[in-house]
Motif scaffolding. Structure first.
Motif, PDB file in Angstrom:
ATOM      1  N   GLU B 123       0.665  -1.155   0.112  1.00 54.83           N
ATOM      2  CA  GLU B 123      -0.045   0.065   0.082  1.00 54.83           C
ATOM      3  C   GLU B 123       0.764   1.308   0.026  1.00 54.83           C
ATOM      4  N   SER B 124       1.763   1.143   0.673  1.00 52.19           N
ATOM      5  CA  SER B 124       2.727   2.371   0.879  1.00 52.19           C
ATOM      6  C   SER B 124       3.488   2.368  -0.258  1.00 52.19           C
ATOM      7  N   LEU B 125       3.643   1.676  -1.221  1.00 57.08           N
ATOM      8  CA  LEU B 125       4.331   1.724  -2.470  1.00 57.08           C
ATOM      9  C   LEU B 125       3.306   2.114  -3.815  1.00 57.08           C
ATOM     10  N   GLY B 126       2.028   2.564  -3.332  1.00 55.96           N
ATOM     11  CA  GLY B 126       1.217   2.804  -4.262  1.00 55.96           C
ATOM     12  C   GLY B 126       0.528   1.455  -5.025  1.00 55.96           C
ATOM     13  N   PHE B 127       0.525   0.511  -4.665  1.00 56.78           N
ATOM     14  CA  PHE B 127      -0.348  -0.408  -5.259  1.00 56.78           C
ATOM     15  C   PHE B 127      -1.772  -0.462  -4.826  1.00 56.78           C
ATOM     16  N   SER B 128      -2.425  -0.751  -5.972  1.00 60.09           N
ATOM     17  CA  SER B 128      -4.044  -0.835  -5.657  1.00 60.09           C
ATOM     18  C   SER B 128      -4.294  -2.168  -5.098  1.00 60.09           C
ATOM     19  N   LYS B 129      -5.496  -2.371  -4.481  1.00 56.55           N
ATOM     20  CA  LYS B 129      -5.750  -3.477  -3.786  1.00 56.55           C
ATOM     21  C   LYS B 129      -5.666  -4.891  -4.793  1.00 56.55           C
ATOM     22  N   ILE B 130      -6.145  -4.765  -5.868  1.00 61.16           N
ATOM     23  CA  ILE B 130      -6.162  -5.828  -6.776  1.00 61.16           C
ATOM     24  C   ILE B 130      -4.854  -5.882  -7.324  1.00 61.16           C
ATOM     25  N   GLY B 131      -4.179  -4.854  -7.561  1.00 63.89           N
ATOM     26  CA  GLY B 131      -2.618  -5.267  -7.979  1.00 63.89           C
ATOM     27  C   GLY B 131      -1.655  -5.848  -6.962  1.00 63.89           C
ATOM     28  N   MET B 132      -2.084  -5.579  -5.864  1.00 58.56           N
ATOM     29  CA  MET B 132      -1.245  -5.905  -4.851  1.00 58.56           C
ATOM     30  C   MET B 132      -1.601  -7.636  -4.502  1.00 58.56           C
ATOM     31  N   ILE B 133      -2.818  -7.759  -4.665  1.00 60.36           N
ATOM     32  CA  ILE B 133      -3.487  -9.124  -4.586  1.00 60.36           C
ATOM     33  C   ILE B 133      -2.724  -9.996  -5.483  1.00 60.36           C
ATOM     34  N   VAL B 134      -2.983  -9.563  -6.846  1.00 64.59           N
ATOM     35  CA  VAL B 134      -2.415 -10.422  -7.851  1.00 64.59           C
ATOM     36  C   VAL B 134      -0.907 -10.532  -8.015  1.00 64.59           C
ATOM     37  N   SER B 135      -0.092  -9.300  -8.024  1.00 68.98           N
ATOM     38  CA  SER B 135       1.174  -9.447  -7.930  1.00 68.98           C
ATOM     39  C   SER B 135       2.025  -9.872  -6.806  1.00 68.98           C
ATOM     40  N   ILE B 136       1.653  -9.661  -5.762  1.00 70.28           N
ATOM     41  CA  ILE B 136       2.362 -10.012  -4.493  1.00 70.28           C
ATOM     42  C   ILE B 136       1.868 -11.061  -3.573  1.00 70.28           C
ATOM     43  N   ILE B 137       0.628 -10.957  -3.396  1.00 68.44           N
ATOM     44  CA  ILE B 137      -0.188 -11.902  -2.407  1.00 68.44           C
ATOM     45  C   ILE B 137      -0.312 -13.302  -3.054  1.00 68.44           C
ATOM     46  N   LEU B 138      -0.861 -13.388  -4.274  1.00 72.80           N
ATOM     47  CA  LEU B 138      -1.335 -14.622  -4.497  1.00 72.80           C
ATOM     48  C   LEU B 138      -0.063 -15.312  -5.080  1.00 72.80           C
ATOM     49  N   PRO B 139       0.939 -15.023  -5.731  1.00 71.31           N
ATOM     50  CA  PRO B 139       2.407 -15.686  -6.239  1.00 71.31           C
ATOM     51  C   PRO B 139       2.544 -16.512  -5.103  1.00 71.31           C
TER      52      PRO B 139
END
Lengths: 223, 224
Positions: B123-139
């Motif tokens: 969030e602090s890097l400016g990811f949107s919620k979906i972007g965060m889930i898809v590219s950080i959490i899900l992998p």
């Protein structure tokens, strides 16, 4: 759909009777599985290379083949070939029990291996034989730790027991199908049967949690 | 000699045909099930309260009702609403939905095991919620869910035999027909069992390979 509701209500006592058959099959299979699975687990942890290998093979075999194939193999195949006359109910308990024993052996094995190894050494230092130490010290703890696994196994067995309908065991599923083919209210009846299964799962898991509390040794936590 | 001939002319072609049908049941069901599982798993963790309740209800229902009953509902139950499915379509539908419910549970567990700090950092890097889930959490979560999901796929291989009960003639069904004609139940069901053992063993090896391949070196050790 009030008409279908009437059909379900009419069939309900009949379905509930089936749940007694289902529970009998599941209880029988769980106990049979425990009786076979516990020695297998001990063998796999403490046995020599040959025993460990054989247990591994047993587990691989019973976990790798579908229940339905085993039911057909035992009921139509082996029972006839060996000339023994067993009821579908008995075959259902034996087959579910054998498959469950493979899974339960792995549950108990995990529990045994999570116990500190020092316990066995301490028992030896106290002059206990290995067998005595396993039976009196390891197994009582391992079985307590296995209860959450058994609860999982119960819900799997309960759902798998519906497959025994293929042999004609008069459990919930079979009864729902009988009534459905007679009244044509397929959807509501199967849904009702499914709900009964869900209630039984919930009840069984509750009972096993109570058992877990009941047999807990106060002040004892393993870590 | 007679047995050998029978095996050659009747048993092998039939079982091979059944094997093909089984594979055609398993592969799409596994893929669709996995996709459903990932979507529902994400919704169960990050959805709003209404979506969460709906997804939980789906997972609860499809994990609580025995698969045979689900198949019967799709095949014998849906005509009640004037929807007619072929045995094959009903099987694939039933397997995918049931499998998806189980996968969602593994994905959910894996998602919950990812540390919260990562989301705050994203969030602090400016990811949107979906972007965060898809590219950080899900992998990360998919890697953690893999052992459970692999087990579920092996279960699916075994449960594909239930398609026989709604008259979709796959491996078990072909075996049953052969055995009923020849009364050689033991031999034929042992052969059928061996086919399933082969499928589950090969699947286990492939899944272990995939898990190994996807492993990020030095990553999972920090897991607490």
């Amino acid at each position: 759909m009030p008409e279908s509701l009437v059909a379900v209500i009419d069939a309900f006592p009949y379905l509930l009777q089936g749940s007694l058959v289902t529970l009998a099959v599941v209880a029988g299979a769980l106990s049979f599985g425990l009786l076979v699975g516990a020695p297998l687990a001990i063998g796999q942890v403490y046995g020599g290379a040959l025993i460990r290998r054989s247990v591994g093979l047993y587990v691989w075999f019973f976990r790798g083949i579908p229940l339905l194939v085993f039911l057909f193999l035992f009921y139509f195949g082996l029972c006839t070939a060996l000339g023994i006359n067993l009821s579908a109910f008995t075959v259902a308990i034996i087959v579910l029990g054998l498959i469950s024993s493979a899974y339960q052996s792995q549950i108990i094995r995990g529990a045994i291996q999570s116990l500190p190894e020092g316990q066995l050494k301490a028992a030896r230092a106290l002059g206990m034989s290995d067998i005595k130490a396993i039976v009196n010290i390891i197994i009582p703890q391992a079985l307590r730790l296995s209860i959450p696994g058994f609860s999982n196994e119960y819900s799997i067995l309960l759902k798998d027991s519906a497959v025994t309908y293929a042999l004609g065991v008069a459990e919930i599923m079979a009864r729902a199908h009988f009534v459905a083919t007679r009244t044509y209210h397929h959807f509501p009846l199967y849904f009702a049967a499914g709900l009964i299964f869900m209630i039984l799962t919930w009840l069984g898991v509750k009972v096993l949690r109570l058992l877990e509390d009941r047999v807990r040794i106060p002040g004892y936590s393993h870590n | 000699m007679e047995t050998l001939l029978y095996m050659q002319t009747d048993v092998f072609p039939a079982l091979l045909r059944g094997f093909g049908v089984s594979i055609r049941l398993i592969v799409p069901s596994a893929l669709v099930g996995l996709a459903i599982g990932i979507i529902v798993g994400v919704l169960r963790v990050y959805g709003n309260s209404f979506v969460k309740i709906a997804a939980d209800l789906y997972a609860g229902l499809f994990r609580g009702i025995p698969l045979v009953i689900q198949l019967f509902i799709w095949y014998f139950g849906l005509p009640y609403f004037k929807i007619f499915l072929s045995p094959f379509a009903a099987s694939v539908l039933g397997f995918s939905l049931c499998s998806g419910a189980y996968h969602s549970e593994y994905v959910r567990g894996a998602l919950l095991s990812i540390k919260r700090g990562q989301m705050l950092a994203a969030e602090s890097l400016g990811f949107s919620k979906i972007g965060m889930i898809v590219s950080i959490i899900l992998p990360q979560a998919v890697r953690r869910a893999l052992p459970g999901a692999g087990n579920e796929i092996i279960y699916l291989i075994k449960y594909s035999s239930l398609a026989y009960m709604i008259t979709c003639i796959e491996l078990t069904g072909e075996g049953k027909i052969l055995a009923s004609n020849s009364f050689r139940f033991t031999e034929i069901f042992l052969t059928v069992g061996a086919c399933y053992l082969l499928m589950t063993s090969v699947a286990a090896i492939i899944l272990a390979k995939v898990e190994n391949h996807l492993k990020i070196p030095g990553f999972e050790q920090q897991r607490t």
